[in-house]
Write a protein that holds these residues in place. Structure first.
Motif, PDB file in Angstrom:
ATOM      1  N   GLN A  52     -22.443  -3.073  -5.119  1.00  0.00           N
ATOM      2  CA  GLN A  52     -21.242  -2.373  -5.340  1.00  0.00           C
ATOM      3  C   GLN A  52     -20.341  -2.868  -4.309  1.00  0.00           C
ATOM      4  N   VAL A  53     -18.956  -2.725  -4.570  1.00  0.00           N
ATOM      5  CA  VAL A  53     -18.136  -3.052  -3.581  1.00  0.00           C
ATOM      6  C   VAL A  53     -16.945  -2.035  -3.650  1.00  0.00           C
ATOM      7  N   GLN A  54     -16.648  -1.349  -2.443  1.00  0.00           N
ATOM      8  CA  GLN A  54     -15.549  -0.560  -2.389  1.00  0.00           C
ATOM      9  C   GLN A  54     -14.243  -1.046  -1.953  1.00  0.00           C
ATOM     10  N   LEU A  55     -13.176  -0.777  -2.314  1.00  0.00           N
ATOM     11  CA  LEU A  55     -11.857  -1.044  -2.151  1.00  0.00           C
ATOM     12  C   LEU A  55     -10.783  -0.189  -1.699  1.00  0.00           C
ATOM     13  N   VAL A  56     -10.271  -0.310  -0.534  1.00  0.00           N
ATOM     14  CA  VAL A  56      -9.504   0.712  -0.082  1.00  0.00           C
ATOM     15  C   VAL A  56      -8.047   0.084   0.119  1.00  0.00           C
ATOM     16  N   GLU A  57      -7.085   0.427  -0.492  1.00  0.00           N
ATOM     17  CA  GLU A  57      -5.681  -0.118  -0.180  1.00  0.00           C
ATOM     18  C   GLU A  57      -5.095   0.761   0.783  1.00  0.00           C
ATOM     19  N   SER A  58      -3.995   0.195   1.525  1.00  0.00           N
ATOM     20  CA  SER A  58      -3.225   0.792   2.517  1.00  0.00           C
ATOM     21  C   SER A  58      -1.913   0.028   2.741  1.00  0.00           C
ATOM     22  N   GLY A  59      -0.997   0.836   3.237  1.00  0.00           N
ATOM     23  CA  GLY A  59       0.208   0.135   3.800  1.00  0.00           C
ATOM     24  C   GLY A  59       1.446   0.369   2.840  1.00  0.00           C
ATOM     25  N   GLY A  60       1.117   1.357   1.723  1.00  0.00           N
ATOM     26  CA  GLY A  60       2.301   1.630   0.788  1.00  0.00           C
ATOM     27  C   GLY A  60       3.289   2.556   1.470  1.00  0.00           C
ATOM     28  N   GLY A  61       4.602   2.644   0.682  1.00  0.00           N
ATOM     29  CA  GLY A  61       5.493   3.348   1.369  1.00  0.00           C
ATOM     30  C   GLY A  61       6.951   3.339   0.613  1.00  0.00           C
ATOM     31  N   LEU A  62       7.782   3.879   1.323  1.00  0.00           N
ATOM     32  CA  LEU A  62       9.310   3.921   0.935  1.00  0.00           C
ATOM     33  C   LEU A  62       9.846   2.791   1.485  1.00  0.00           C
ATOM     34  N   VAL A  63      10.523   1.916   1.021  1.00  0.00           N
ATOM     35  CA  VAL A  63      11.359   0.887   1.442  1.00  0.00           C
ATOM     36  C   VAL A  63      12.565   0.730   0.769  1.00  0.00           C
ATOM     37  N   GLN A  64      13.946   0.327   1.313  1.00  0.00           N
ATOM     38  CA  GLN A  64      15.074   0.152   0.618  1.00  0.00           C
ATOM     39  C   GLN A  64      14.840  -1.386  -0.004  1.00  0.00           C
ATOM     40  N   ALA A  65      15.848  -1.397  -1.056  1.00  0.00           N
ATOM     41  CA  ALA A  65      15.880  -2.776  -1.953  1.00  0.00           C
ATOM     42  C   ALA A  65      16.307  -3.489  -0.819  1.00  0.00           C
ATOM     43  N   GLY A  66      15.636  -4.827  -0.971  1.00  0.00           N
ATOM     44  CA  GLY A  66      15.886  -6.125   0.166  1.00  0.00           C
ATOM     45  C   GLY A  66      14.840  -5.956   1.207  1.00  0.00           C
ATOM     46  N   GLY A  67      14.432  -4.936   1.419  1.00  0.00           N
ATOM     47  CA  GLY A  67      13.469  -4.996   2.479  1.00  0.00           C
ATOM     48  C   GLY A  67      11.975  -5.635   2.043  1.00  0.00           C
ATOM     49  N   SER A  68      11.038  -5.306   3.091  1.00  0.00           N
ATOM     50  CA  SER A  68       9.637  -6.048   2.998  1.00  0.00           C
ATOM     51  C   SER A  68       8.604  -4.841   3.480  1.00  0.00           C
ATOM     52  N   LEU A  69       7.472  -5.376   2.793  1.00  0.00           N
ATOM     53  CA  LEU A  69       6.364  -4.223   3.055  1.00  0.00           C
ATOM     54  C   LEU A  69       5.064  -5.166   2.939  1.00  0.00           C
ATOM     55  N   ARG A  70       4.064  -4.894   3.688  1.00  0.00           N
ATOM     56  CA  ARG A  70       2.785  -5.482   3.452  1.00  0.00           C
ATOM     57  C   ARG A  70       1.768  -4.409   3.412  1.00  0.00           C
ATOM     58  N   ILE A  71       0.986  -4.539   2.358  1.00  0.00           N
ATOM     59  CA  ILE A  71      -0.089  -3.770   1.707  1.00  0.00           C
ATOM     60  C   ILE A  71      -1.335  -4.525   1.891  1.00  0.00           C
ATOM     61  N   SER A  72      -2.249  -3.927   2.151  1.00  0.00           N
ATOM     62  CA  SER A  72      -3.622  -4.381   2.525  1.00  0.00           C
ATOM     63  C   SER A  72      -4.918  -3.931   1.540  1.00  0.00           C
TER      64      SER A  72
END
Length: 124
Positions: free
Chosen positions: A1-21
């Motif tokens: 079994q493998v467990q996956l946990v995402e992080s790094g989401g949020g609110l950003v303005q159009a044109g901006g950047s975000l990195r999720i993991s």
């Protein structure tokens, strides 16, 4: 079994950047291809990006090509999605998925393990 946990989401303005993991734990000694999918409100989940186990081959949905970059660090058991030039239509819950194969695909049904998702909201 493998467990996956995402992080790094949020609110950003159009044109901006975000990195999720996405951090994997459990049977991480096996080789897995990884993918990112997303689901917007009222829509079906769709493919975003995928990467094979070595990181040498990547796939992208046409809607994100040139703006998003998928990468992975196998030493850290982590896959990333760098999102640039974000648009309001990128707003969705983003899911990480692992496939019991070294080869990535774009098909949702090909993936064996899924994370819980992280919300990305892009304001106009």
């Amino acid at each position: 079994q493998v467990q996956l946990v995402e992080s790094g989401g949020g609110l950003v303005q159009a044109g901006g950047s975000l990195r999720i993991s996405c951090a994997a734990s459990g049977r991480t000694r096996s080789m897995y291809a990884m993918g990112w999918f997303r689901q917007a409100p009222g829509k079906e989940r769709e493919f975003v990006a995928a990467i094979n186990w070595s990181g040498g081959t990547t796939y992208y949905a046409d809607s994100v090509k040139g703006r998003f970059t998928i990468s992975r660090d196998n030493a850290k058991n982590t896959v990333y999605l760098q999102m640039n030039s974000l648009k309001p239509e990128d707003t969705a819950v983003y899911y990480c998925a692992a496939r019991r194969s070294v080869l990535a695909t774009t098909g949702e049904d090909d993936y064996d393990y899924w994370g819980q998702g992280t919300q990305v909201t892009v304001s106009s």
